[in-house]
Design an enzyme around this catalytic site. Sequence first.
Site, PDB file in Angstrom:
ATOM      1  N   GLU A 124       0.961  -1.204  -0.083  1.00 25.26           N
ATOM      2  CA  GLU A 124       0.148   0.216  -0.164  1.00 25.26           C
ATOM      3  C   GLU A 124       0.735   1.351  -0.072  1.00 25.26           C
ATOM      4  O   GLU A 124       0.402   1.998   0.794  1.00 25.26           O
ATOM      5  CB  GLU A 124      -0.999  -0.029   1.101  1.00 25.26           C
ATOM      6  CG  GLU A 124      -2.073  -1.306   1.239  1.00 25.26           C
ATOM      7  CD  GLU A 124      -3.135  -0.914   2.044  1.00 25.26           C
ATOM      8  OE1 GLU A 124      -2.855  -0.112   3.073  1.00 25.26           O
ATOM      9  OE2 GLU A 124      -4.101  -1.995   2.142  1.00 25.26           O
ATOM     10  N   GLU A 182      -5.525  -8.157  -0.596  1.00 28.01           N
ATOM     11  CA  GLU A 182      -6.099  -7.875   0.415  1.00 28.01           C
ATOM     12  C   GLU A 182      -7.583  -7.729   0.076  1.00 28.01           C
ATOM     13  O   GLU A 182      -7.811  -6.895  -0.925  1.00 28.01           O
ATOM     14  CB  GLU A 182      -5.538  -6.677   1.354  1.00 28.01           C
ATOM     15  CG  GLU A 182      -4.231  -7.239   1.758  1.00 28.01           C
ATOM     16  CD  GLU A 182      -4.038  -6.006   2.914  1.00 28.01           C
ATOM     17  OE1 GLU A 182      -4.769  -5.114   3.561  1.00 28.01           O
ATOM     18  OE2 GLU A 182      -2.778  -5.678   3.001  1.00 28.01           O
TER      19      GLU A 182
END
Length: 512
Positions: free
Chosen positions: A195, A314
């Site tokens: 991320e 995710e």
Amino acid sequence: MISRRQFALTLAVPAVVRAQSKALQARIKIDSDRKIGAIDPKIYGNFAEHLGRCIEGGLFEEGSALSDKNGYRKDVMQAVKNLDVTLLRWPGGNFSSNYNWKDGIGPRDQRPARLEMAWGTVESNRFGTHEFLDYTEALGIEPYVCANLGTGTWTDAQQWVEYCNVADGTAMTKLRQQNGRQKPWKVRYWGLGNEMDGPWQMGHRTAEDYGKFALEAAKLMKWTDADVQLIAAGSSNFGANADWVGWNREVLAYLKDHIEYLSLHMYVGNAANDYYDFLAVSNQLDDRIKTAAGIIRAAQGGQLQKPIYIAFDEWNVWYRARGSTQRGRKILEEHYNLEDALVVASMLNTFVNNANVVKIANMAQIVNVIAPIFTNEKGMFLQTIYYPLQLFSANTRGTALETYAESPTYESKHFGKTAYLDVSSSLNNGTVTMNVVNRHLDQDIEAEIEVQDGAFEGAFEVQVVTGPDIKAGNDFGKTAVKAEKSSVASSGSKVRHRFPAHSYTMLRGQLA
């Protein structure tokens, strides 16, 4: 959005009366020649992060009567095995962006405790590289290690690959052997950070800076082991001001010749308590997959190059437990209900229906933290979302087929026109598997299922995940939602089946 009064009236109607009412009608058609692509088993992966009780108190609990000599919870190991987890991502997540892997090797009692800044606690480092890789090896799960490209260096990433994958003859391999592991684990899947587009991330960079930094890490990692498969940190930040399309384009401009996968993340929720809108969120997931696939094609310029696939490493339902704390630890312990399980099944349908481009998916996470398995010091229970993931992983393999489904529709608030029946199908060595979510809150849907180019043989196995109402959940000593088995006869090229309201159904049968 249904009102509370409407919902209460729905539940007040006895189940037998609803079952005897006239069902809505639908048609489903499959053709074994109309193939989407090979279903990669790695779409049934999971994720373990040093967060809350996911690892300590979940996978790993030293001194517990429920643990083995290595500290692994035996009951959790069995539940993970039964879930058919194919790929396990570790050590994060946000945790990975400040993780020094060398803190987690060597004798456990000599490892340093560190301030853990991603989740505001102290990391003991008693569960590290050896514990993770030995765990995946014991269960036959493919490991996926996410390198620290936040505060870490290129050398950190390169040496971690060397420690895990190189056979002998270097300082890193001798260190591994000194720590008790002679042969390398040969970890194939490595993430180039986590991320990195998010301002919340330690080491957050612009797309250009991340692309340049990750490029050099990728080169060093592949020069260390040419067989590693690298996953770039694609878009995770879908906020109002986030340019997730631009981020992916910029990252691919630097990394397209050095990676095998582009990572995407997506969490969904029902904070507005709008059942029908929540059940339509897979429309958005499908749109993001197709948009990302187009960005990848554009980056490659239409030239015949090695493919770059999508890794949804995710994904899950997550909205109730955001920001919750306990004993100073952010634990994010969602308690799931039936509607969450139906959304999970629809998201899995979406991955299967995009099997040509989605080759990795990791539900986040495996135990306790937004997870299908939930423990305490005395035992565990399986959450509602466990069952669709288990049924998909055990049965939906082989080749994804294009599925024609004609069913009644509704208009969702944010995600447009949505079919009440959400369907995927697959073919594996003559076995047909269909996964069907009936999104209708209170009406069964009866479907005629037809194979266009053959005939069915024998009865179909049926497993249905449903419950007394959409808010029903499981707990210690209470299982309100689970998979119930039955069967349905086939006749030539057709099967008729009635899908209960608010349910997920798996049908599995043979082609003649």
